[in-house]
Design a protein around this motif. Sequence first.
Motif, PDB file in Angstrom:
ATOM      1  N   ILE A  94      40.065  53.783  55.127  1.00  0.00           N
ATOM      2  CA  ILE A  94      40.934  54.114  54.254  1.00  0.00           C
ATOM      3  C   ILE A  94      40.456  53.882  52.567  1.00  0.00           C
ATOM      4  O   ILE A  94      40.928  54.839  51.972  1.00  0.00           O
ATOM      5  N   THR A  95      40.069  52.701  52.547  1.00  0.00           N
ATOM      6  CA  THR A  95      39.623  52.139  51.159  1.00  0.00           C
ATOM      7  C   THR A  95      38.251  51.462  51.133  1.00  0.00           C
ATOM      8  O   THR A  95      38.021  50.802  52.148  1.00  0.00           O
ATOM      9  N   GLU A  96      37.544  51.676  50.050  1.00  0.00           N
ATOM     10  CA  GLU A  96      36.311  51.030  50.126  1.00  0.00           C
ATOM     11  C   GLU A  96      36.184  50.680  48.693  1.00  0.00           C
ATOM     12  O   GLU A  96      36.317  51.443  47.687  1.00  0.00           O
ATOM     13  N   THR A  97      35.518  49.436  48.389  1.00  0.00           N
ATOM     14  CA  THR A  97      35.042  49.106  47.049  1.00  0.00           C
ATOM     15  C   THR A  97      33.709  48.490  47.248  1.00  0.00           C
ATOM     16  O   THR A  97      33.153  48.614  48.140  1.00  0.00           O
ATOM     17  N   GLN A  98      33.090  47.915  46.315  1.00  0.00           N
ATOM     18  CA  GLN A  98      31.890  47.288  46.171  1.00  0.00           C
ATOM     19  C   GLN A  98      31.666  45.882  47.051  1.00  0.00           C
ATOM     20  O   GLN A  98      30.664  45.615  47.534  1.00  0.00           O
ATOM     21  N   ASN A  99      33.054  45.453  47.364  1.00  0.00           N
ATOM     22  CA  ASN A  99      33.109  44.054  48.121  1.00  0.00           C
ATOM     23  C   ASN A  99      33.912  44.137  49.334  1.00  0.00           C
ATOM     24  O   ASN A  99      34.490  43.242  49.683  1.00  0.00           O
ATOM     25  N   SER A 105      20.236  41.281  54.808  1.00  0.00           N
ATOM     26  CA  SER A 105      19.876  42.276  53.734  1.00  0.00           C
ATOM     27  C   SER A 105      20.561  42.156  52.341  1.00  0.00           C
ATOM     28  O   SER A 105      21.144  40.963  52.435  1.00  0.00           O
ATOM     29  N   THR A 106      20.470  42.905  51.583  1.00  0.00           N
ATOM     30  CA  THR A 106      21.078  42.813  50.301  1.00  0.00           C
ATOM     31  C   THR A 106      22.484  43.113  50.447  1.00  0.00           C
ATOM     32  O   THR A 106      22.798  43.811  51.556  1.00  0.00           O
ATOM     33  N   PRO A 107      23.286  42.581  49.567  1.00  0.00           N
ATOM     34  CA  PRO A 107      24.823  42.983  49.833  1.00  0.00           C
ATOM     35  C   PRO A 107      25.279  44.421  49.898  1.00  0.00           C
ATOM     36  O   PRO A 107      25.930  44.899  50.748  1.00  0.00           O
ATOM     37  N   GLU A 108      24.303  45.288  49.017  1.00  0.00           N
ATOM     38  CA  GLU A 108      24.564  46.792  49.116  1.00  0.00           C
ATOM     39  C   GLU A 108      24.297  47.290  50.395  1.00  0.00           C
ATOM     40  O   GLU A 108      24.957  48.215  50.992  1.00  0.00           O
ATOM     41  N   LYS A 109      23.019  47.036  50.936  1.00  0.00           N
ATOM     42  CA  LYS A 109      22.513  47.605  52.227  1.00  0.00           C
ATOM     43  C   LYS A 109      23.381  47.104  53.348  1.00  0.00           C
ATOM     44  O   LYS A 109      23.733  47.646  54.287  1.00  0.00           O
ATOM     45  N   ALA A 110      23.900  45.683  53.141  1.00  0.00           N
ATOM     46  CA  ALA A 110      24.793  45.131  54.194  1.00  0.00           C
ATOM     47  C   ALA A 110      25.843  46.063  54.309  1.00  0.00           C
ATOM     48  O   ALA A 110      26.953  46.361  55.475  1.00  0.00           O
ATOM     49  N   LEU A 111      26.788  46.379  53.158  1.00  0.00           N
ATOM     50  CA  LEU A 111      28.027  47.135  53.101  1.00  0.00           C
ATOM     51  C   LEU A 111      27.831  48.544  53.680  1.00  0.00           C
ATOM     52  O   LEU A 111      28.518  49.003  54.385  1.00  0.00           O
ATOM     53  N   PHE A 158      37.372  44.129  55.729  1.00  0.00           N
ATOM     54  CA  PHE A 158      36.331  43.314  55.444  1.00  0.00           C
ATOM     55  C   PHE A 158      36.109  43.008  54.161  1.00  0.00           C
ATOM     56  O   PHE A 158      36.079  43.924  53.440  1.00  0.00           O
ATOM     57  N   TYR A 159      35.732  41.703  53.825  1.00  0.00           N
ATOM     58  CA  TYR A 159      35.676  41.283  52.607  1.00  0.00           C
ATOM     59  C   TYR A 159      34.239  40.646  52.323  1.00  0.00           C
ATOM     60  O   TYR A 159      33.847  39.697  52.947  1.00  0.00           O
ATOM     61  N   LEU A 160      33.358  41.339  51.528  1.00  0.00           N
ATOM     62  CA  LEU A 160      31.960  41.075  51.290  1.00  0.00           C
ATOM     63  C   LEU A 160      32.088  39.665  50.378  1.00  0.00           C
ATOM     64  O   LEU A 160      32.381  39.602  49.177  1.00  0.00           O
ATOM     65  N   ASP A 161      31.487  38.459  50.965  1.00  0.00           N
ATOM     66  CA  ASP A 161      31.338  37.194  50.100  1.00  0.00           C
ATOM     67  C   ASP A 161      29.725  36.957  49.907  1.00  0.00           C
ATOM     68  O   ASP A 161      29.281  36.519  50.724  1.00  0.00           O
ATOM     69  N   GLY A 164      44.414  43.797  51.713  1.00  0.00           N
ATOM     70  CA  GLY A 164      43.470  43.514  50.396  1.00  0.00           C
ATOM     71  C   GLY A 164      43.171  42.047  50.244  1.00  0.00           C
ATOM     72  O   GLY A 164      43.529  41.402  51.108  1.00  0.00           O
ATOM     73  N   VAL A 165      42.431  42.069  49.111  1.00  0.00           N
ATOM     74  CA  VAL A 165      41.898  40.354  48.822  1.00  0.00           C
ATOM     75  C   VAL A 165      42.705  39.997  47.535  1.00  0.00           C
ATOM     76  O   VAL A 165      42.819  40.758  46.749  1.00  0.00           O
ATOM     77  N   ARG A 166      42.973  38.739  47.945  1.00  0.00           N
ATOM     78  CA  ARG A 166      43.950  38.167  46.812  1.00  0.00           C
ATOM     79  C   ARG A 166      43.096  36.703  46.493  1.00  0.00           C
ATOM     80  O   ARG A 166      43.224  35.940  47.300  1.00  0.00           O
ATOM     81  N   ASP A 167      42.498  36.324  45.495  1.00  0.00           N
ATOM     82  CA  ASP A 167      41.953  35.172  45.060  1.00  0.00           C
ATOM     83  C   ASP A 167      40.973  34.728  46.203  1.00  0.00           C
ATOM     84  O   ASP A 167      40.989  33.587  46.637  1.00  0.00           O
ATOM     85  N   GLY A 168      40.218  35.797  46.577  1.00  0.00           N
ATOM     86  CA  GLY A 168      38.995  35.659  47.529  1.00  0.00           C
ATOM     87  C   GLY A 168      39.593  35.666  48.843  1.00  0.00           C
ATOM     88  O   GLY A 168      38.795  35.100  50.043  1.00  0.00           O
ATOM     89  N   LYS A 169      40.794  35.738  49.389  1.00  0.00           N
ATOM     90  CA  LYS A 169      41.348  35.517  50.762  1.00  0.00           C
ATOM     91  C   LYS A 169      42.303  36.975  50.941  1.00  0.00           C
ATOM     92  O   LYS A 169      42.545  37.840  50.353  1.00  0.00           O
TER      93      LYS A 169
END
Length: 136
Positions: free
Chosen positions: A69-74, A47-53, A93-96, A13-18
């Motif tokens: 297994i898990t997906e969110t908006q980023n 592309s847009t973040p949504e399209k890239a995801l 994969f963490y979308l920045d 997972g992502v903690r503090d952007g990492k």
Amino acid sequence: MKLFAGKRSNNLGVRDGKLAACPNTPNCVSSQSSDAVHQVEPLTYSSTPEKALANLKQVIQSLPKTKIITETQNYVYAEFTSAIMGFVDDVEFYLDEEAKVFHVRSASRLGKSDLGVNRKRIESIRTKLQETESMV
């Protein structure tokens, strides 16, 4: 047969952007690592973040023996299972959005060496994502 599947790590997972740091073993790559053994470039998108995801998920799902297994908006977390022995790798994969990149981490659950499999996987996903992003 799940003999070589190993256990899912509790530091995903992502903690503090990492994403989690790679262990000292050479069977992990991360775009947020600063050492040469583990460092890999993040995945870029135009592309847009949504399209890239959506494109990223399409690429992941096109690969064999892969399960999201898990997906969110980023964030997307997927398990990749090797064909012969059933080894499982955890791939994140963490979308920045600010940097227009996906930070990535691909790590084997078991063993010390992965014979470059995690790095090759990320480079293959990079190529496929760039191809998908360039389609109109």
